[in-house]
Scaffold this motif. Sequence first.
Motif, PDB file in Angstrom:
ATOM      1  N   TYR A  20       0.850  -1.236   0.024  1.00  0.00           N
ATOM      2  CA  TYR A  20      -0.158   0.051  -0.070  1.00  0.00           C
ATOM      3  C   TYR A  20       0.785   1.197  -0.054  1.00  0.00           C
ATOM      4  CZ  TYR A  20      -3.595  -3.415   1.383  1.00  0.00           C
ATOM      5  OH  TYR A  20      -4.428  -4.335   1.421  1.00  0.00           O
ATOM      6  N   ASN A  21       0.318   2.441  -0.666  1.00  0.00           N
ATOM      7  CA  ASN A  21       1.175   3.412  -0.596  1.00  0.00           C
ATOM      8  C   ASN A  21       1.047   4.227   0.940  1.00  0.00           C
ATOM      9  OD1 ASN A  21      -1.492   4.457  -0.724  1.00  0.00           O
ATOM     10  ND2 ASN A  21      -1.025   6.223  -2.063  1.00  0.00           N
ATOM     11  N   GLN A  22       1.689   5.286   1.057  1.00  0.00           N
ATOM     12  CA  GLN A  22       1.701   5.889   2.361  1.00  0.00           C
ATOM     13  C   GLN A  22       0.443   6.333   3.146  1.00  0.00           C
ATOM     14  OE1 GLN A  22       3.347   6.906  -0.095  1.00  0.00           O
ATOM     15  NE2 GLN A  22       5.334   6.030   0.028  1.00  0.00           N
ATOM     16  N   ASP A  23      -0.336   6.615   2.613  1.00  0.00           N
ATOM     17  CA  ASP A  23      -1.552   7.128   2.960  1.00  0.00           C
ATOM     18  C   ASP A  23      -2.904   6.205   2.783  1.00  0.00           C
ATOM     19  OD1 ASP A  23      -2.089   7.443   0.334  1.00  0.00           O
ATOM     20  OD2 ASP A  23      -2.537   9.894   0.573  1.00  0.00           O
ATOM     21  N   CYS A  24      -2.446   5.042   2.280  1.00  0.00           N
ATOM     22  CA  CYS A  24      -3.455   3.664   2.051  1.00  0.00           C
ATOM     23  C   CYS A  24      -4.489   4.161   0.884  1.00  0.00           C
ATOM     24  CB  CYS A  24      -3.913   3.384   3.351  1.00  0.00           C
ATOM     25  SG  CYS A  24      -2.894   2.981   4.440  1.00  0.00           S
ATOM     26  N   SER A  41     -10.325   4.146  -3.630  1.00  0.00           N
ATOM     27  CA  SER A  41     -11.060   5.314  -3.402  1.00  0.00           C
ATOM     28  C   SER A  41     -12.710   4.796  -3.348  1.00  0.00           C
ATOM     29  CB  SER A  41     -11.248   6.357  -4.304  1.00  0.00           C
ATOM     30  OG  SER A  41     -11.276   5.884  -5.681  1.00  0.00           O
ATOM     31  N   SER A  42     -12.984   3.551  -3.784  1.00  0.00           N
ATOM     32  CA  SER A  42     -14.221   2.928  -3.678  1.00  0.00           C
ATOM     33  C   SER A  42     -14.392   1.591  -3.279  1.00  0.00           C
ATOM     34  CB  SER A  42     -14.889   3.135  -5.129  1.00  0.00           C
ATOM     35  OG  SER A  42     -16.079   2.255  -5.379  1.00  0.00           O
ATOM     36  N   VAL A  43     -15.441   1.155  -2.396  1.00  0.00           N
ATOM     37  CA  VAL A  43     -15.696  -0.209  -2.212  1.00  0.00           C
ATOM     38  C   VAL A  43     -16.155  -1.120  -3.314  1.00  0.00           C
ATOM     39  CG1 VAL A  43     -16.885  -1.770  -0.436  1.00  0.00           C
ATOM     40  CG2 VAL A  43     -16.100   0.392   0.150  1.00  0.00           C
ATOM     41  N   GLU A  44     -16.927  -0.566  -4.120  1.00  0.00           N
ATOM     42  CA  GLU A  44     -17.638  -1.379  -5.074  1.00  0.00           C
ATOM     43  C   GLU A  44     -16.823  -1.739  -6.174  1.00  0.00           C
ATOM     44  OE1 GLU A  44     -20.475  -2.825  -4.735  1.00  0.00           O
ATOM     45  OE2 GLU A  44     -20.735  -2.190  -2.795  1.00  0.00           O
ATOM     46  N   LEU A 318      -5.711   0.107   7.801  1.00  0.00           N
ATOM     47  CA  LEU A 318      -7.101   0.640   8.224  1.00  0.00           C
ATOM     48  C   LEU A 318      -7.012   1.963   7.578  1.00  0.00           C
ATOM     49  CD1 LEU A 318      -5.702   0.358  11.671  1.00  0.00           C
ATOM     50  CD2 LEU A 318      -7.964  -0.190  11.338  1.00  0.00           C
ATOM     51  N   SER A 319      -7.981   2.062   6.681  1.00  0.00           N
ATOM     52  CA  SER A 319      -8.220   3.357   5.712  1.00  0.00           C
ATOM     53  C   SER A 319      -9.774   3.685   5.864  1.00  0.00           C
ATOM     54  CB  SER A 319      -7.930   2.920   4.496  1.00  0.00           C
ATOM     55  OG  SER A 319      -8.068   3.721   3.639  1.00  0.00           O
ATOM     56  N   THR A 320      -9.857   5.080   5.478  1.00  0.00           N
ATOM     57  CA  THR A 320     -11.188   5.707   5.400  1.00  0.00           C
ATOM     58  C   THR A 320     -11.691   5.725   3.942  1.00  0.00           C
ATOM     59  OG1 THR A 320     -10.916   7.024   7.229  1.00  0.00           O
ATOM     60  CG2 THR A 320     -12.532   7.561   5.893  1.00  0.00           C
ATOM     61  N   ILE A 321     -12.578   4.901   3.388  1.00  0.00           N
ATOM     62  CA  ILE A 321     -13.216   4.689   2.281  1.00  0.00           C
ATOM     63  C   ILE A 321     -14.459   5.269   2.170  1.00  0.00           C
ATOM     64  CG2 ILE A 321     -13.196   3.412   0.035  1.00  0.00           C
ATOM     65  CD1 ILE A 321     -11.221   1.727   0.979  1.00  0.00           C
ATOM     66  N   GLN A 322     -14.703   6.142   1.397  1.00  0.00           N
ATOM     67  CA  GLN A 322     -16.326   6.605   1.374  1.00  0.00           C
ATOM     68  C   GLN A 322     -16.807   7.048   2.608  1.00  0.00           C
ATOM     69  OE1 GLN A 322     -17.624   3.154  -1.177  1.00  0.00           O
ATOM     70  NE2 GLN A 322     -18.166   4.558  -2.668  1.00  0.00           N
ATOM     71  N   LYS A 323     -15.723   7.503   3.700  1.00  0.00           N
ATOM     72  CA  LYS A 323     -16.037   8.371   4.784  1.00  0.00           C
ATOM     73  C   LYS A 323     -16.516   7.280   5.694  1.00  0.00           C
ATOM     74  CE  LYS A 323     -18.298  12.357   2.639  1.00  0.00           C
ATOM     75  NZ  LYS A 323     -19.448  13.318   2.803  1.00  0.00           N
ATOM     76  N   LEU A 324     -16.038   6.042   5.741  1.00  0.00           N
ATOM     77  CA  LEU A 324     -16.320   5.082   6.807  1.00  0.00           C
ATOM     78  C   LEU A 324     -14.957   4.286   6.757  1.00  0.00           C
ATOM     79  CD1 LEU A 324     -19.660   3.483   5.444  1.00  0.00           C
ATOM     80  CD2 LEU A 324     -19.391   4.917   7.470  1.00  0.00           C
ATOM     81  N   PRO A 325     -14.567   3.868   8.028  1.00  0.00           N
ATOM     82  CA  PRO A 325     -13.347   2.936   8.517  1.00  0.00           C
ATOM     83  C   PRO A 325     -13.679   1.553   7.704  1.00  0.00           C
ATOM     84  CG  PRO A 325     -14.753   3.427  10.519  1.00  0.00           C
ATOM     85  CD  PRO A 325     -15.551   4.086   9.363  1.00  0.00           C
ATOM     86  N   SER A 391     -12.003  12.387   7.986  1.00  0.00           N
ATOM     87  CA  SER A 391     -11.615  12.019   6.511  1.00  0.00           C
ATOM     88  C   SER A 391     -10.192  12.136   6.583  1.00  0.00           C
ATOM     89  CB  SER A 391     -12.205  12.928   5.448  1.00  0.00           C
ATOM     90  OG  SER A 391     -12.067  14.208   5.686  1.00  0.00           O
ATOM     91  N   SER A 392      -9.609  11.515   5.396  1.00  0.00           N
ATOM     92  CA  SER A 392      -8.311  11.584   5.130  1.00  0.00           C
ATOM     93  C   SER A 392      -7.743  12.927   4.917  1.00  0.00           C
ATOM     94  CB  SER A 392      -7.824  10.744   3.944  1.00  0.00           C
ATOM     95  OG  SER A 392      -8.506  11.315   2.777  1.00  0.00           O
TER      96      SER A 392
END
Length: 445
Positions: A20-24, A41-44, A318-325, A391-392
């Motif tokens: 993963y890159n530095q900010d996931c 950037s997206s879950v789907e 651990l990342s925040t994607i679409q405003k959710l952890p 958010s990130s």
Amino acid sequence: MEAAAGAGEGEPEALSCFSYNQDCTSLAIGTKTGYRLFSLSSVEQLDQVHESNEIPDVYIVERLFSSSLVVVVSHAKPRQMNVYHFKKGTEICNYSYSSNILSIRLNRQRLIVCLEESIYIHNIKDMKLLKTVLDTPLNTKGLCALSINHSNSFLAYPGSTTVGEIALYDGNNLKDVCLIPAHDGPLAALAFNSTGSKLASASEKGTVIRVFSVPEGEKLYEFRRGMKRYVNISSLVFSMDSQFLCASSNTQTVHIFKLEHLTDSRPEEPPSWSGYMGKMFMAATNYLPSQVSGMMSQDRAFATVRLNFSGQRNICVLSTIQKLPRILVTTSDGYLYLYNLDPQDGGECVLIKTHRLLGLGKPEDNKENDLQLPVPQTYAATVARQSSVPSSSMMPGYSEDGGALRGEIIPEHEFATGPVCLDDENEFPPINLCCGNQTSKGKRS
């Protein structure tokens, strides 16, 4: 946040490495035929940003944040580091070293190349070699960590081959900071938080994870991953807001710990029999041997992920994607698993999506990505608390001006008159195509 995995015979599609890159926000994978970069950037859906087949047998691939700079090392030339601008399709530079490259770490000021017995520190803006740390303890796995916050480019690596001693180095001022006695046994994992103020470590035994302050080296937290002996920790990573610490291993369980001091926030309890006994128990631990009392005071995992496999190489973030952890787990057989994390109640995390990283262009392969959504109650509980997770763009240590905290002054020796721009067409304008050989002639630490 990287892992290497060897593909066996008859498995040409297995991943040779993944990071993963530095900010996931991005995932890079290496294969027998080249490497690929994906946006997270997206879950789907999983968007492929770039694919290259110019270099085969890639075993290291690292992307600098969301920029066009990518560093690649191949089994064909394991002593050579290649730095590319993938949007322009050009090579920025390449360097050859005295032995095989084991790992590479990046932030917006420094590029670290780790060999078995030495570490090379480059200025990432012109790729100039600034320092060679020679005669480091034998580091066959290339274990090292670099703070992603370039205003304090701290570097951590093993300070001993026999005990879990951490050597902390100042990558900006190019000097030693301290030695941290972290574990009894040799180190297996190291990770900085996003601001470079905390450092987590695990030993080869894998049962205890400790967190230290930086640069003081004082122990802040101690977590027990489990009682099983000699578990191989494959990844250790903080959330971007430094509230959680995630550890994955060769077992089926990923552990997420919450960094909080309960004694600082717990209100005074009313007198009760249980409260009285609790105080008596804590007082009694002061008279026990340190090894026993330490075990009693350790925290349990705040949340867990139950994988449907074990013994397979994997890394998690651990990342925040679409405003959710979310918890992201990438495996050596080419899959990315996404889980929801409840930041308030923790518990078992729910699998919400699976992506296949190889063969994404085939419609029949993409059908495997459609898995069940989580149990509605659990998912709703997570969604209801999304406001508690920043958010990130709001997290400390990450910003569009280069990752520095607001108000921080970058030292003059960083060769910069302003923020570093690494995501536009003006990246690295002064650099011509160059190459170099790095040997033991570098400066001795």
